[in-house]
Design an enzyme around this catalytic site. Structure first.
Site, PDB file in Angstrom:
ATOM      1  N   ASN A   7       6.316 -10.126   5.665  1.00  0.00           N
ATOM      2  CA  ASN A   7       5.710 -10.753   4.489  1.00  0.00           C
ATOM      3  C   ASN A   7       6.800 -11.648   3.886  1.00  0.00           C
ATOM      4  O   ASN A   7       7.693 -11.173   3.196  1.00  0.00           O
ATOM      5  CB  ASN A   7       5.276  -9.653   3.506  1.00  0.00           C
ATOM      6  CG  ASN A   7       4.619 -10.223   2.271  1.00  0.00           C
ATOM      7  OD1 ASN A   7       4.588 -11.435   2.068  1.00  0.00           O
ATOM      8  ND2 ASN A   7       4.114  -9.343   1.425  1.00  0.00           N
ATOM      9  N   LYS A  14       9.875  -9.254   3.100  1.00  0.00           N
ATOM     10  CA  LYS A  14       9.689  -7.806   3.243  1.00  0.00           C
ATOM     11  C   LYS A  14       9.275  -7.529   4.675  1.00  0.00           C
ATOM     12  O   LYS A  14       8.535  -8.325   5.264  1.00  0.00           O
ATOM     13  CB  LYS A  14       8.578  -7.312   2.320  1.00  0.00           C
ATOM     14  CG  LYS A  14       8.944  -7.337   0.856  1.00  0.00           C
ATOM     15  CD  LYS A  14       7.832  -6.670   0.042  1.00  0.00           C
ATOM     16  CE  LYS A  14       7.741  -7.296  -1.316  1.00  0.00           C
ATOM     17  NZ  LYS A  14       6.457  -7.269  -1.946  1.00  0.00           N
ATOM     18  N   ARG A  91       1.948 -11.910   7.262  1.00  0.00           N
ATOM     19  CA  ARG A  91       1.031 -12.134   6.145  1.00  0.00           C
ATOM     20  C   ARG A  91       1.032 -13.634   5.844  1.00  0.00           C
ATOM     21  O   ARG A  91       2.080 -14.239   5.653  1.00  0.00           O
ATOM     22  CB  ARG A  91       1.524 -11.376   4.913  1.00  0.00           C
ATOM     23  CG  ARG A  91       0.649 -11.658   3.728  1.00  0.00           C
ATOM     24  CD  ARG A  91       1.277 -11.174   2.456  1.00  0.00           C
ATOM     25  NE  ARG A  91       0.371 -11.451   1.368  1.00  0.00           N
ATOM     26  CZ  ARG A  91       0.750 -11.530   0.099  1.00  0.00           C
ATOM     27  NH1 ARG A  91       2.017 -11.378  -0.219  1.00  0.00           N
ATOM     28  NH2 ARG A  91      -0.116 -11.780  -0.833  1.00  0.00           N
ATOM     29  N   HIS A 180      -5.543 -11.118  -1.941  1.00  0.00           N
ATOM     30  CA  HIS A 180      -5.426  -9.662  -1.750  1.00  0.00           C
ATOM     31  C   HIS A 180      -6.481  -9.153  -0.763  1.00  0.00           C
ATOM     32  O   HIS A 180      -6.845  -7.966  -0.785  1.00  0.00           O
ATOM     33  CB  HIS A 180      -5.654  -8.874  -3.068  1.00  0.00           C
ATOM     34  CG  HIS A 180      -4.630  -9.084  -4.130  1.00  0.00           C
ATOM     35  ND1 HIS A 180      -4.973  -9.227  -5.454  1.00  0.00           N
ATOM     36  CD2 HIS A 180      -3.290  -9.164  -4.078  1.00  0.00           C
ATOM     37  CE1 HIS A 180      -3.876  -9.381  -6.174  1.00  0.00           C
ATOM     38  NE2 HIS A 180      -2.843  -9.351  -5.365  1.00  0.00           N
ATOM     39  N   LEU A 209      -5.121  -3.422  -8.866  1.00  0.00           N
ATOM     40  CA  LEU A 209      -4.404  -3.683 -10.120  1.00  0.00           C
ATOM     41  C   LEU A 209      -2.907  -3.484  -9.896  1.00  0.00           C
ATOM     42  O   LEU A 209      -2.391  -2.369  -9.961  1.00  0.00           O
ATOM     43  CB  LEU A 209      -4.905  -2.742 -11.233  1.00  0.00           C
ATOM     44  CG  LEU A 209      -6.430  -2.620 -11.409  1.00  0.00           C
ATOM     45  CD1 LEU A 209      -6.760  -1.637 -12.521  1.00  0.00           C
ATOM     46  CD2 LEU A 209      -7.057  -3.983 -11.695  1.00  0.00           C
ATOM     47  N   ARG A 241       0.351 -13.494 -15.369  1.00  0.00           N
ATOM     48  CA  ARG A 241      -0.655 -14.569 -15.248  1.00  0.00           C
ATOM     49  C   ARG A 241      -1.797 -14.332 -16.225  1.00  0.00           C
ATOM     50  O   ARG A 241      -2.245 -13.196 -16.396  1.00  0.00           O
ATOM     51  CB  ARG A 241      -1.218 -14.600 -13.828  1.00  0.00           C
ATOM     52  CG  ARG A 241      -0.247 -15.155 -12.812  1.00  0.00           C
ATOM     53  CD  ARG A 241      -0.821 -15.090 -11.415  1.00  0.00           C
ATOM     54  NE  ARG A 241       0.112 -14.430 -10.522  1.00  0.00           N
ATOM     55  CZ  ARG A 241      -0.219 -13.826  -9.391  1.00  0.00           C
ATOM     56  NH1 ARG A 241      -1.472 -13.793  -8.983  1.00  0.00           N
ATOM     57  NH2 ARG A 241       0.696 -13.265  -8.652  1.00  0.00           N
ATOM     58  N   GLU A 385      -1.075  -2.530   2.700  1.00  0.00           N
ATOM     59  CA  GLU A 385      -1.308  -3.839   3.306  1.00  0.00           C
ATOM     60  C   GLU A 385      -0.557  -3.998   4.621  1.00  0.00           C
ATOM     61  O   GLU A 385      -1.037  -4.643   5.540  1.00  0.00           O
ATOM     62  CB  GLU A 385      -0.906  -4.934   2.310  1.00  0.00           C
ATOM     63  CG  GLU A 385      -1.916  -5.046   1.176  1.00  0.00           C
ATOM     64  CD  GLU A 385      -1.448  -5.882   0.001  1.00  0.00           C
ATOM     65  OE1 GLU A 385      -0.641  -5.357  -0.797  1.00  0.00           O
ATOM     66  OE2 GLU A 385      -1.872  -7.023  -0.126  1.00  0.00           O
TER      67      GLU A 385
HETATM   68  P1  ADP Z   1       2.731  -6.380  -6.637  1.00  0.00           P
HETATM   69  O1  ADP Z   1       2.617  -5.912  -5.215  1.00  0.00           O
HETATM   70  O2  ADP Z   1       1.610  -7.279  -7.077  1.00  0.00           O
HETATM   71  O3  ADP Z   1       4.090  -6.877  -7.032  1.00  0.00           O
HETATM   72  P2  ADP Z   1       2.408  -3.577  -7.285  1.00  0.00           P
HETATM   73  O4  ADP Z   1       1.107  -3.231  -6.676  1.00  0.00           O
HETATM   74  O5  ADP Z   1       3.653  -3.049  -6.665  1.00  0.00           O
HETATM   75  O6  ADP Z   1       2.519  -5.117  -7.566  1.00  0.00           O
HETATM   76  O7  ADP Z   1       2.348  -3.073  -8.810  1.00  0.00           O
HETATM   77  C1  ADP Z   1       3.448  -3.228  -9.658  1.00  0.00           C
HETATM   78  C2  ADP Z   1       3.070  -2.731 -11.031  1.00  0.00           C
HETATM   79  O8  ADP Z   1       2.560  -1.395 -10.955  1.00  0.00           O
HETATM   80  C3  ADP Z   1       4.273  -2.613 -11.957  1.00  0.00           C
HETATM   81  O9  ADP Z   1       4.538  -3.803 -12.615  1.00  0.00           O
HETATM   82  C4  ADP Z   1       3.830  -1.551 -12.917  1.00  0.00           C
HETATM   83  O10 ADP Z   1       3.182  -2.209 -13.998  1.00  0.00           O
HETATM   84  C5  ADP Z   1       2.806  -0.736 -12.173  1.00  0.00           C
HETATM   85  N1  ADP Z   1       3.289   0.624 -11.921  1.00  0.00           N
HETATM   86  C6  ADP Z   1       4.093   1.039 -10.932  1.00  0.00           C
HETATM   87  N2  ADP Z   1       4.331   2.365 -11.048  1.00  0.00           N
HETATM   88  C7  ADP Z   1       3.653   2.783 -12.150  1.00  0.00           C
HETATM   89  C8  ADP Z   1       3.496   4.045 -12.803  1.00  0.00           C
HETATM   90  N3  ADP Z   1       4.087   5.136 -12.347  1.00  0.00           N
HETATM   91  N4  ADP Z   1       2.710   4.077 -13.900  1.00  0.00           N
HETATM   92  C9  ADP Z   1       2.080   2.980 -14.366  1.00  0.00           C
HETATM   93  N5  ADP Z   1       2.199   1.764 -13.782  1.00  0.00           N
HETATM   94  C10 ADP Z   1       2.978   1.674 -12.708  1.00  0.00           C
END
Ligand code: ADP
Length: 398
Positions: A7, A14, A91, A180, A209, A241, A385
């Site tokens: 990725n 990654k 990806r 996604h 999310l 965003r 993913e």
């Molecule tokens: P991306 O892949 O889009 O960067 P992720 O799916 O890894 O994002 O999600 C990252 C977000 O998940 C973090 O910014 C945080 O807000 C949330 N997150 C991660 N761990 C926790 C947790 N234990 N409790 C609540 N929110 C969390």
């Protein structure tokens, strides 16, 4: 077989090496600050220690060379030589209307992907650089491209068209694409599997999310709508965003703050969302949850607005599918945020949802979190993913 999943972003990369027989990740890692001073490789073999190496990475070819060196290192590597890597899955963010499925990355395909660059100028060029770097270092290994947009290509016209002059669709292909897709596809299929039901018989809403966030409606095994649009800026309120806004706000801010369109777009992409709405408290939901417990007004406003928007999208997709059987939560916030799931489900009483709070507080499992009496099933399905990309890649090499 061993499938290397890549990725590749503009300054980071990654990777995971996945054994397709066991579907286990046998090594994973990250290259950061590629092309910038202080480049670093993080490498973790399965069951081993995480290693961090600060070493120059002037370009992506060097980053990938270092990844391959780490994977084949006699002491800490997981394969003897590169011949033990059977294929590479890449990806690719944007496949436009050209790619409704994954594809072997031939020269002709690479040229077609390049034509999609203007639809994802921040992502696609970096993805292409990653593919080319791998092709140089592993010229005889099959490379497969897996697109974030492909799963959403089944959307009907009424879901993907905007109310804009039709000529812009004809000339520039301005339409909803969605992102996604690999996650929405993986999670919706997994939900059906866990419930022991046929994918083709279900109406599923997936709420991905994370930092980036999107919702999709999957009816009888096909995506029929999703919240992200031409770009990943549309839809839910995300980490930084804005998601949906009145488009006239762009002009309004530009005039009031004497900013260019580009500057306003940067604000919408990087300084808005949860970060902006919380008056810069944080873009991370862990901080917002802490704030919520302490009664912080910025955190309360942000959590409420975020969850309300998710619930509103769910409602619109219930309408689009004329019902829903399963609602899935996934990605960082969706998987780890029982509070967010509770706040969203509070809006969904009309669907007869009854959450089981004990199950809602569990982590890391593919489970339903509703009671057996709940009329609609709500599930938490951790997304994967990389595994989804490895599975797609395998389809082309066996
Ligand atoms: P991306 O892949 O889009 O960067 P992720 O799916 O890894 O994002 O999600 C990252 C977000 O998940 C973090 O910014 C945080 O807000 C949330 N997150 C991660 N761990 C926790 C947790 N234990 N409790 C609540 N929110 C969390």
């Amino acid at each position: 077989m061993n499938i290397l999943v890549i990725n590749c972003g503009s300054s980071s990369l990654k990777f995971q090496l996945i054994n397709s027989d066991t579907e286990q990740c046998i090594a994973k890692g990250l290259c950061e600050r590629i092309g910038i001073e202080g480049s670093m490789l993080t490498y973790t073999p399965e069951g081993g220690e995480k290693e961090k190496t600060v070493t120059p990475m002037p370009d992506h070819t060097e980053a990938i060379r270092l990844v391959l060196e780490a994977l084949t290192n006699p002491k800490t590597g997981v394969v003897k030589d590169l011949n033990e890597i059977d294929a590479v899955g890449h990806r690719i963010v944007h496949g436009g209307e050209k790619f409704a499925d994954s594809v072997i990355l031939t020269d002709e395909v690479m040229a077609a992907i390049e034509e999609c660059n203007e639809l994802a100028p921040l992502h696609n060029p970096a993805n292409i650089i990653g593919v080319n770097a791998c092709k140089v270092l592993m010229p005889n290994t099959p490379m497969v491209g897996v697109f974030d947009t492909a799963f959403h290509q089944t959307m009907p016209e009424e879901a993907y068209m905007y109310g804009l002059p039709y000529e812009y669709y004809q000339k520039y292909k301005i339409r909803r694409y969605g992102f996604h897709g690999t996650s929405h596809s993986y999670v919706s299929k997994k939900a059906a599997e866990v419930l022991g039901k046929k994918y083709e018989d279900l109406k599923i809403i997936v709420c991905h999310l994370g930092n980036g966030a999107s919702v999709s409606a999957v009816k009888n095994g096909k995506c029929i709508d999703t919240s992200m649009g031409l770009t990943p800026l549309e839809g839910l309120i995300m980490g930084t965003r804005s998601g949906d806004i009145d488009p006239a706000i762009i002009e309004f801010i530009a005039h009031k703050e004497n900013k260019s369109i580009d500057e306003v777009m940067t604000i919408l992409n990087k300084k808005s969302g949860v970060l902006g709405l919380s008056d810069n408290l944080s873009s991370d939901f862990r901080d917002l949850e802490d704030g919520l417990h302490q009664g912080n007004e910025n955190a309360i406003r942000t959590m409420k607005t975020f969850c309300y928007r998710v619930a509103k999208y769910i409602g619109s997709y219930v309408a689009a599918m004329n019902g829903v059987d399963v609602i899935c939560f996934t990605a960082g916030v969706g998987e780890n945020g029982p509070i967010v799931r509770n706040m969203v489900c509070e809006y969904l009483g009309y669907l007869g949802i009854e959450l089981d709070q004990e199950l809602n507080n569990k982590r890391g499992l593919d489970i339903a979190i509703t009671t057996p009496d709940s009329k609609t099933t709500v599930m938490v399905i951790p997304t994967n993913e990389e595994l989804a990309i490895a599975r797609e890649t395998l389809r082309f090499v066996i």
